[in-house]
Motif scaffolding. Structure first.
Motif, PDB file in Angstrom:
ATOM      1  N   GLN A  85       0.825  -1.207   0.000  1.00  0.00           N
ATOM      2  CA  GLN A  85       0.000   0.000   0.000  1.00  0.00           C
ATOM      3  C   GLN A  85       0.861   1.260   0.000  1.00  0.00           C
ATOM      4  N   GLN A  86       1.914   1.258   0.787  1.00  0.00           N
ATOM      5  CA  GLN A  86       2.798   2.428   0.832  1.00  0.00           C
ATOM      6  C   GLN A  86       3.479   2.641  -0.519  1.00  0.00           C
ATOM      7  N   GLY A  89       1.002   3.954  -3.021  1.00  0.00           N
ATOM      8  CA  GLY A  89       0.772   5.369  -2.728  1.00  0.00           C
ATOM      9  C   GLY A  89       1.894   6.240  -3.255  1.00  0.00           C
ATOM     10  N   HIS A  92       1.685   6.628  -7.010  1.00  0.00           N
ATOM     11  CA  HIS A  92       0.631   7.567  -7.422  1.00  0.00           C
ATOM     12  C   HIS A  92       1.011   9.009  -7.085  1.00  0.00           C
ATOM     13  N   LEU A  96      -2.411  10.733  -5.434  1.00  0.00           N
ATOM     14  CA  LEU A  96      -2.971   9.899  -4.376  1.00  0.00           C
ATOM     15  C   LEU A  96      -4.156  10.569  -3.681  1.00  0.00           C
ATOM     16  N   ILE A 100      -7.848   8.917  -3.255  1.00  0.00           N
ATOM     17  CA  ILE A 100      -8.444   8.652  -1.942  1.00  0.00           C
ATOM     18  C   ILE A 100      -9.787   9.358  -1.811  1.00  0.00           C
TER      19      ILE A 100
END
Length: 189
Positions: A85-86, A89, A92, A96, A100
């Motif tokens: 996930q990091q 992120g 992106h 990001l 989100i």
């Protein structure tokens, strides 16, 4: 033409990620969601990360020569691990926050998701995409599951309709693409 397809293995990951990166090079969603700076490298890495997750928790189908790939996740698939996930992120980057903040329709409860499908651009239109998606759907059908997807290319809507999907919603992303949310009911065997 009949295309030979099979379940992917971890040794197919790099080749499959390259196919997806090439297939999604001009795709409206990825062009909106991934920064232009280092776009090709970011796109390939994002595809590899998501494919690895699907390989570990779902179904990934490729053709024998890895010119097409489709990835499905079951309704109980866990979220990608924290490291993934990091990294996603970071890839992106400045996009990001927009991702989100985006609100798309919820996938119907209990549905699998067709996370991605792509075909080497020089072979698009030859039935490879249909072959890998149909093979994944057949596996899901044996388990009695519904399937949902999102696409940002109106041309894909017809492909998915031929495979039994219907459009549930159309969302215009602010300063971005149109997203078609589609569902396919559980198929009886």
């Amino acid at each position: 033409m009949i295309h030979a397809v099979r379940l992917a293995t971890s040794s197919d990951l790099d080749a499959a990620a390259l196919v997806l990166a090439a297939a999604f090079d001009t795709y409206p969603w990825t062009r909106w969601a991934i920064p232009a700076d280092g776009y090709a490298e970011r796109l390939e890495e994002v595809q590899r990360l998501y494919l690895n997750h699907a390989l570990n928790h779902g179904i990934v189908v490729v053709d024998e020569q890895i010119r097409a790939v489709a990835a499905f996740l079951p309704p109980d698939a866990p979220a990608p691990n924290e490291h993934t996930q990091q990294r996603v992120g970071a890839l992106h980057g400045p996009r990001l926050a927009a991702l989100i903040g985006l609100s798309l329709p919820q996938v119907p409860a209990g549905s699998w998701t067709l996370e991605t499908v792509g075909v080497n651009p020089s072979l698009q239109g030859a039935g490879l995409g249909t072959a890998v998606v149909a093979a994944g759907l057949a596996i899901i059908d044996r388990q009695g599951g519904a399937v949902a997807l999102e696409t940002s290319d109106a041309r894909n809507v017809c492909l998915y309709q031929r495979l039994g999907f219907t459009t549930a919603a159309t969302t215009t992303v602010p300063e971005g693409p149109i997203v078609y949310s589609m569902n396919r009911a559980t198929q009886s065997q």
